[in-house]
Write a protein that holds these residues in place. Structure first.
Motif, PDB file in Angstrom:
ATOM      1  N   LEU A  51       0.844  -1.186   0.000  1.00 22.42           N
ATOM      2  CA  LEU A  51       0.000   0.000   0.000  1.00 22.42           C
ATOM      3  C   LEU A  51       0.882   1.240   0.000  1.00 22.42           C
ATOM      4  N   GLY A  52       0.454   2.226  -0.711  1.00 21.35           N
ATOM      5  CA  GLY A  52       1.185   3.481  -0.735  1.00 21.35           C
ATOM      6  C   GLY A  52       1.991   3.643  -2.010  1.00 21.35           C
ATOM      7  N   LEU A  53       2.036   4.844  -2.471  1.00 22.31           N
ATOM      8  CA  LEU A  53       2.727   5.154  -3.713  1.00 22.31           C
ATOM      9  C   LEU A  53       4.231   4.998  -3.584  1.00 22.31           C
ATOM     10  N   ALA A  54       4.777   5.340  -2.434  1.00 17.85           N
ATOM     11  CA  ALA A  54       6.229   5.249  -2.243  1.00 17.85           C
ATOM     12  C   ALA A  54       6.702   3.797  -2.293  1.00 17.85           C
ATOM     13  N   LYS A  55       5.955   2.888  -1.660  1.00 11.19           N
ATOM     14  CA  LYS A  55       6.339   1.474  -1.669  1.00 11.19           C
ATOM     15  C   LYS A  55       6.191   0.873  -3.067  1.00 11.19           C
ATOM     16  N   LEU A  56       5.130   1.238  -3.749  1.00  9.80           N
ATOM     17  CA  LEU A  56       4.923   0.731  -5.103  1.00  9.80           C
ATOM     18  C   LEU A  56       5.969   1.286  -6.058  1.00  9.80           C
ATOM     19  N   ASP A  57       6.337   2.542  -5.871  1.00  8.45           N
ATOM     20  CA  ASP A  57       7.396   3.139  -6.682  1.00  8.45           C
ATOM     21  C   ASP A  57       8.726   2.422  -6.448  1.00  8.45           C
ATOM     22  N   PHE A  58       9.003   2.079  -5.196  1.00  5.18           N
ATOM     23  CA  PHE A  58      10.235   1.351  -4.887  1.00  5.18           C
ATOM     24  C   PHE A  58      10.233  -0.029  -5.548  1.00  5.18           C
ATOM     25  N   GLN A  59       9.083  -0.716  -5.504  1.00  6.48           N
ATOM     26  CA  GLN A  59       8.985  -2.037  -6.128  1.00  6.48           C
ATOM     27  C   GLN A  59       9.172  -1.932  -7.638  1.00  6.48           C
ATOM     28  N   PHE A  60       8.599  -0.904  -8.245  1.00  6.41           N
ATOM     29  CA  PHE A  60       8.738  -0.713  -9.685  1.00  6.41           C
ATOM     30  C   PHE A  60      10.188  -0.426 -10.065  1.00  6.41           C
ATOM     31  N   VAL A  61      10.837   0.457  -9.324  1.00  4.07           N
ATOM     32  CA  VAL A  61      12.231   0.800  -9.616  1.00  4.07           C
ATOM     33  C   VAL A  61      13.127  -0.414  -9.425  1.00  4.07           C
ATOM     34  N   LEU A  62      12.894  -1.183  -8.387  1.00 10.77           N
ATOM     35  CA  LEU A  62      13.687  -2.374  -8.130  1.00 10.77           C
ATOM     36  C   LEU A  62      13.488  -3.415  -9.234  1.00 10.77           C
ATOM     37  N   THR A  63      12.245  -3.587  -9.681  1.00  6.14           N
ATOM     38  CA  THR A  63      11.952  -4.540 -10.749  1.00  6.14           C
ATOM     39  C   THR A  63      12.606  -4.112 -12.060  1.00  6.14           C
ATOM     40  N   MET A  64      12.528  -2.829 -12.387  1.00 10.28           N
ATOM     41  CA  MET A  64      13.123  -2.349 -13.636  1.00 10.28           C
ATOM     42  C   MET A  64      14.652  -2.382 -13.572  1.00 10.28           C
ATOM     43  N   ALA A  65      15.222  -2.174 -12.383  1.00  9.67           N
ATOM     44  CA  ALA A  65      16.667  -2.272 -12.247  1.00  9.67           C
ATOM     45  C   ALA A  65      17.120  -3.724 -12.457  1.00  9.67           C
ATOM     46  N   ALA A  66      16.347  -4.674 -11.947  1.00  7.16           N
ATOM     47  CA  ALA A  66      16.664  -6.080 -12.157  1.00  7.16           C
ATOM     48  C   ALA A  66      16.516  -6.452 -13.632  1.00  7.16           C
TER      49      ALA A  66
END
Length: 70
Positions: A51-66
């Motif tokens: 929940l939350g935009l910051a956590k989802l943004d972190f997950q997206f950035v981490l996924t795209m970095a991988a």
């Protein structure tokens, strides 16, 4: 591609589909869509578990970095 494969029912006419620029755009589009498809299947972005935009943004950035490492 936007064509459905049946010659009588083509979604894109021959003037557009036969151009080199159209084929180039489709190749680039496939390359861009590939990373989003991979992030949905292996990155867990199909359904958000946080929940939350910051956590989802972190997950997206981490996924795209991988994905970038691949």
């Amino acid at each position: 591609m936007a064509q459905n494969g049946y010659p009588a029912l083509l979604a894109i006419d021959g003037r557009t589909a036969g151009r080199v620029s159209y084929k180039t755009r489709q190749t680039i589009r496939k390359r861009i869509e590939e990373c989003f498809g991979r992030s949905k299947t292996t990155g867990g972005l199909r359904k958000s578990r946080s929940l939350g935009l910051a956590k989802l943004d972190f997950q997206f950035v981490l996924t795209m970095a991988a994905y970038n490492l691949i």
